[in-house]
Scaffold this motif. Structure first.
Motif, mmCIF file in Angstrom:
data_model
loop_
_atom_site.group_PDB
_atom_site.id
_atom_site.type_symbol
_atom_site.label_atom_id
_atom_site.label_comp_id
_atom_site.label_asym_id
_atom_site.label_seq_id
_atom_site.Cartn_x
_atom_site.Cartn_y
_atom_site.Cartn_z
ATOM 1 N N UNK A 3 44.254 37.731 44.005
ATOM 2 C CA UNK A 3 44.820 37.821 42.656
ATOM 3 C C UNK A 3 45.840 36.714 42.420
ATOM 4 N N UNK A 4 45.842 36.180 41.198
ATOM 5 C CA UNK A 4 46.909 35.303 40.727
ATOM 6 C C UNK A 4 47.677 36.049 39.650
ATOM 7 N N UNK A 5 48.988 36.113 39.787
ATOM 8 C CA UNK A 5 49.858 36.780 38.818
ATOM 9 C C UNK A 5 50.628 35.720 38.034
ATOM 10 N N UNK A 6 50.613 35.832 36.700
ATOM 11 C CA UNK A 6 51.376 34.921 35.841
ATOM 12 C C UNK A 6 52.301 35.750 34.956
ATOM 13 N N UNK A 7 53.596 35.677 35.251
ATOM 14 C CA UNK A 7 54.611 36.476 34.539
ATOM 15 C C UNK A 7 55.940 35.734 34.618
ATOM 16 N N UNK A 8 56.567 35.476 33.455
ATOM 17 C CA UNK A 8 57.780 34.664 33.471
ATOM 18 C C UNK A 8 59.032 35.443 33.846
ATOM 19 N N UNK A 9 58.991 36.767 33.767
ATOM 20 C CA UNK A 9 60.140 37.575 34.161
ATOM 21 C C UNK A 9 60.103 37.779 35.680
ATOM 22 N N UNK A 10 61.091 37.251 36.367
ATOM 23 C CA UNK A 10 61.060 37.223 37.830
ATOM 24 C C UNK A 10 60.965 38.612 38.453
ATOM 25 N N UNK A 11 61.727 39.567 37.937
ATOM 26 C CA UNK A 11 61.732 40.913 38.523
ATOM 27 C C UNK A 11 60.377 41.582 38.349
ATOM 28 N N UNK A 12 59.796 41.460 37.159
ATOM 29 C CA UNK A 12 58.491 42.066 36.917
ATOM 30 C C UNK A 12 57.419 41.370 37.751
ATOM 31 N N UNK A 13 57.528 40.063 37.867
ATOM 32 C CA UNK A 13 56.561 39.316 38.684
ATOM 33 C C UNK A 13 56.605 39.791 40.137
ATOM 34 N N UNK A 36 51.238 26.439 35.414
ATOM 35 C CA UNK A 36 51.091 26.758 36.836
ATOM 36 C C UNK A 36 49.963 27.762 37.057
ATOM 37 N N UNK A 37 49.703 28.604 36.064
ATOM 38 C CA UNK A 37 48.574 29.537 36.151
ATOM 39 C C UNK A 37 47.270 28.753 36.255
ATOM 40 N N UNK A 38 47.095 27.784 35.387
ATOM 41 C CA UNK A 38 45.877 26.974 35.428
ATOM 42 C C UNK A 38 45.705 26.301 36.793
ATOM 43 N N UNK A 39 46.773 25.725 37.277
ATOM 44 C CA UNK A 39 46.716 25.029 38.569
ATOM 45 C C UNK A 39 46.395 25.987 39.707
ATOM 46 N N UNK A 40 47.029 27.172 39.682
ATOM 47 C CA UNK A 40 46.827 28.146 40.754
ATOM 48 C C UNK A 40 45.390 28.651 40.783
ATOM 49 N N UNK A 41 44.810 28.886 39.609
ATOM 50 C CA UNK A 41 43.432 29.377 39.553
ATOM 51 C C UNK A 41 42.462 28.307 40.048
ATOM 52 N N UNK A 42 42.689 27.066 39.665
ATOM 53 C CA UNK A 42 41.814 25.982 40.120
ATOM 54 C C UNK A 42 41.924 25.779 41.626
ATOM 55 N N UNK A 43 43.124 25.986 42.162
ATOM 56 C CA UNK A 43 43.325 25.777 43.590
ATOM 57 C C UNK A 43 42.792 26.925 44.430
ATOM 58 N N UNK A 44 43.061 28.166 43.994
ATOM 59 C CA UNK A 44 42.772 29.324 44.840
ATOM 60 C C UNK A 44 41.468 30.050 44.495
ATOM 61 N N UNK A 45 40.914 29.808 43.286
ATOM 62 C CA UNK A 45 39.676 30.483 42.872
ATOM 63 C C UNK A 45 39.760 31.993 43.113
ATOM 64 N N UNK A 46 40.700 32.674 42.466
ATOM 65 C CA UNK A 46 40.894 34.114 42.703
ATOM 66 C C UNK A 46 39.785 34.962 42.085
ATOM 67 N N UNK A 47 39.775 36.230 42.442
ATOM 68 C CA UNK A 47 38.852 37.180 41.833
ATOM 69 C C UNK A 47 39.380 37.675 40.487
ATOM 70 N N UNK A 75 33.287 31.446 34.442
ATOM 71 C CA UNK A 75 32.774 32.631 33.749
ATOM 72 C C UNK A 75 32.897 33.934 34.527
ATOM 73 N N UNK A 76 32.901 33.883 35.852
ATOM 74 C CA UNK A 76 32.988 35.116 36.625
ATOM 75 C C UNK A 76 34.400 35.602 36.858
ATOM 76 N N UNK A 77 35.391 34.869 36.366
ATOM 77 C CA UNK A 77 36.790 35.226 36.607
ATOM 78 C C UNK A 77 37.182 36.458 35.792
ATOM 79 N N UNK A 78 37.709 37.474 36.469
ATOM 80 C CA UNK A 78 38.203 38.672 35.781
ATOM 81 C C UNK A 78 39.641 38.423 35.327
ATOM 82 N N UNK A 79 39.983 38.907 34.131
ATOM 83 C CA UNK A 79 41.308 38.676 33.561
ATOM 84 C C UNK A 79 41.873 39.978 33.009
ATOM 85 N N UNK A 80 43.099 40.292 33.432
ATOM 86 C CA UNK A 80 43.817 41.431 32.862
ATOM 87 C C UNK A 80 45.073 40.903 32.177
ATOM 88 N N UNK A 81 45.105 41.001 30.855
ATOM 89 C CA UNK A 81 46.285 40.621 30.088
ATOM 90 C C UNK A 81 47.260 41.796 30.116
#
Length: 214
Positions: A3-13, A36-47, A75-81
């Motif tokens: 998983x890649x998590x993208x959240x600007x609030x440090x405590x919630x992240x 950084x989200x874009x970069x992390x997904x390209x680098x790590x290819x998360x589920x 296209x296979x990347x799952x996303x939870x907003x």
């Protein structure tokens, strides 16, 4: 899952990372902004990606726009907003691109950590998890709102639960009615929305969401 998590609030992240790792998932990156989200997904290819909507630098819709771009590229990347806000324009685009493996939950309405984890795992498996308020606002912003307006209050309620990925039996339990009554409501919904009736829960959710996102 990875998983890649993208959240600007440090405590919630940090809280999301801890929760996911306690459930046995691997958080390969936790970032504070969309770039950084874009970069992390390209680098790590998360589920799966768990992303807020409003992040630096403008705090408008960076996270949701990044999610759309990433889904297009992978296209296979799952996303939870996971956000405080409903952004109907971009949310419709996210769903219109194919709602398999898409979730949209509102932070203040997630009252149980296990419910959140269950929704996350459902999305990662190719399912759908939408907060009923998100569905309501998407319905209101849809070009087909005249057709949707023909639904009765009960049918709108059933549609919202369908969009959460619930089966007829689960909806019947939630609304304290018979499963036969729910089957009738579901049939009426598809008739009024001019959508083909399907016996598969997942396929019927996709049909409804594609209609709402059209």
């Amino acid at each position: 899952m990875r998983v890649v998590v993208a959240e600007d609030t440090a405590i919630l992240r940090a809280g999301l990372v801890q929760l996911l790792e306690e459930e046995g998932h691997q958080v390969v990156a936790a970032v504070p902004d969309a770039e950084q989200l874009r970069s992390a997904v390209k680098e790590h290819r998360p589920d799966l990606v768990v992303s807020d909507i409003r992040m630096p630098p403008t705090h408008t819709d960076e996270g949701l726009r990044a999610a759309i771009e990433l889904r297009t590229e992978q296209p296979g990347l799952a996303v939870l907003i996971f956000s405080q806000y409903v952004e109907t324009q971009y949310a419709s685009r996210l769903l219109a691109g194919g709602s398999a493996g898409v979730g949209y939950l509102l932070k203040e309405r997630v009252l149980d950590a296990q419910d959140f984890v269950d929704a996350l795992e459902r999305v990662a498996a190719g399912g759908t998890a939408l907060d009923p308020e998100v569905v309501t606002q998407l319905m209101g912003s849809s070009p087909s709102r005249t057709t949707v307006a023909e639904l009765s209050p009960r049918e709108r309620e059933v549609l919202g639960l369908m969009a959460e990925g619930r089966s007829n039996s689960a909806i019947a339990i939630a609304l304290v009615v018979s499963e036969r009554a729910i089957e009738k409501h579901v049939a009426n919904i598809f008739t009024k929305l001019d959508l083909p009736v399907s016996s598969g829960d997942h396929r019927r959710v996709l049909a409804v969401l594609r209609h709402l996102g059209a």
